[in-house]
Design a protein around this motif. Structure first.
Motif, mmCIF file in Angstrom:
data_model
loop_
_atom_site.group_PDB
_atom_site.id
_atom_site.type_symbol
_atom_site.label_atom_id
_atom_site.label_comp_id
_atom_site.label_asym_id
_atom_site.label_seq_id
_atom_site.Cartn_x
_atom_site.Cartn_y
_atom_site.Cartn_z
ATOM 1 N N VAL A 168 0.866 -1.178 0.000
ATOM 2 C CA VAL A 168 0.000 0.000 0.000
ATOM 3 C C VAL A 168 0.903 1.229 0.000
ATOM 4 C CG1 VAL A 168 -1.704 1.308 1.315
ATOM 5 C CG2 VAL A 168 -1.833 -1.185 1.258
ATOM 6 N N GLU A 169 0.698 2.116 -0.970
ATOM 7 C CA GLU A 169 1.454 3.365 -0.999
ATOM 8 C C GLU A 169 0.832 4.331 0.001
ATOM 9 O OE1 GLU A 169 2.162 5.155 -4.851
ATOM 10 O OE2 GLU A 169 1.695 3.214 -5.765
ATOM 11 N N GLN A 170 1.667 4.992 0.781
ATOM 12 C CA GLN A 170 1.166 5.957 1.751
ATOM 13 C C GLN A 170 1.667 7.345 1.369
ATOM 14 O OE1 GLN A 170 1.813 4.774 5.803
ATOM 15 N NE2 GLN A 170 1.279 2.666 5.375
ATOM 16 N N HIS A 171 0.723 8.273 1.190
ATOM 17 C CA HIS A 171 1.042 9.650 0.846
ATOM 18 C C HIS A 171 0.541 10.540 1.969
ATOM 19 C CE1 HIS A 171 1.415 8.144 -3.277
ATOM 20 N NE2 HIS A 171 0.293 7.511 -3.052
ATOM 21 N N ARG A 172 1.131 11.700 2.114
ATOM 22 C CA ARG A 172 0.659 12.618 3.138
ATOM 23 C C ARG A 172 0.568 14.007 2.525
ATOM 24 N NH1 ARG A 172 -1.026 12.715 7.580
ATOM 25 N NH2 ARG A 172 -0.436 12.749 9.679
ATOM 26 N N PRO A 202 -3.546 11.854 5.762
ATOM 27 C CA PRO A 202 -2.870 10.698 5.171
ATOM 28 C C PRO A 202 -3.762 10.048 4.107
ATOM 29 C CG PRO A 202 -3.627 10.195 7.386
ATOM 30 C CD PRO A 202 -3.902 11.650 7.147
ATOM 31 N N HIS A 203 -3.148 9.531 3.067
ATOM 32 C CA HIS A 203 -3.862 8.830 2.005
ATOM 33 C C HIS A 203 -3.158 7.503 1.749
ATOM 34 C CE1 HIS A 203 -4.974 13.017 1.299
ATOM 35 N NE2 HIS A 203 -6.063 12.542 0.745
ATOM 36 N N TRP A 204 -3.933 6.454 1.630
ATOM 37 C CA TRP A 204 -3.388 5.143 1.301
ATOM 38 C C TRP A 204 -3.910 4.774 -0.071
ATOM 39 C CZ3 TRP A 204 -3.568 1.323 5.959
ATOM 40 C CH2 TRP A 204 -2.902 1.889 7.063
ATOM 41 N N GLN A 205 -3.054 4.216 -0.899
ATOM 42 C CA GLN A 205 -3.460 3.867 -2.253
ATOM 43 C C GLN A 205 -2.901 2.497 -2.604
ATOM 44 O OE1 GLN A 205 -2.436 6.846 -5.085
ATOM 45 N NE2 GLN A 205 -3.209 5.679 -6.811
ATOM 46 N N GLN A 206 -3.740 1.707 -3.265
ATOM 47 C CA GLN A 206 -3.321 0.386 -3.709
ATOM 48 C C GLN A 206 -3.910 0.156 -5.096
ATOM 49 O OE1 GLN A 206 -4.950 -3.429 -2.139
ATOM 50 N NE2 GLN A 206 -2.911 -3.604 -1.227
ATOM 51 N N HIS A 227 1.021 4.319 16.665
ATOM 52 C CA HIS A 227 -0.346 3.956 16.283
ATOM 53 C C HIS A 227 -1.121 3.339 17.449
ATOM 54 C CE1 HIS A 227 -0.040 5.128 12.152
ATOM 55 N NE2 HIS A 227 1.096 4.456 12.022
#
Length: 139
Positions: A34-38, A42-46, A93
């Motif tokens: 899962v790619e994690q962008h901020r 936060p945004h997770w993309q798959q 977390h």
């Protein structure tokens, strides 16, 4: 959904909101990267799988708990500069994200969306631009 397996979920729901669900391989695969962008959030993309968004109402967290959380969060961040090891990130977390989730799940706010009229108004507003301003492609 129950019983995850590689490549998707073994028992995906047959419908959501009265519409047929896409094949299970179009949902998040817990075994794939899962790619994690901020940005601001936060945004997770798959790849091109389906996503969901969760909103909370302004009063979902009691002010005194939120103030306490922010103070502890600031102290913890000061003691744990980045970059973090995977162990430190897991601690973060567990200490902060899971605490917020637990408080949100407690339903301590006014819970105005329990009123069917208000819940319908929000649902209708979210569906208003469906197919007009939301786009996705199916494989």
């Amino acid at each position: 959904m129950s019983g995850s397996k590689e490549g998707g979920f073994s028992n995906p729901p047959k419908s959501l909101g009265g519409q047929e669900c896409p094949p299970s391989n179009q949902f998040l695969d817990p075994f794939s990267p899962v790619e994690q962008h901020r940005h601001r959030l936060p945004h997770w993309q798959q790849g091109s799988v389906y996503y969901f968004v969760t909103w909370r109402l302004a009063d979902a967290l009691p002010r005194e708990k939120l103030t306490q959380w922010r103070e502890q969060h600031a102290i913890w961040l000061g003691l744990h500069p980045t970059p973090w090891t995977s162990e430190v990130e897991a601690e973060y977390h567990a200490k902060f994200a899971e605490t917020i989730d637990k408080w949100l799940d407690a339903g301590e706010g006014s819970c105005v969306l329990r009123d069917p009229v208000l819940a319908r108004a929000v649902a209708d507003a979210l569906r208003y631009f469906d197919g007009k301003r939301t786009f996705w492609t199916r494989s």
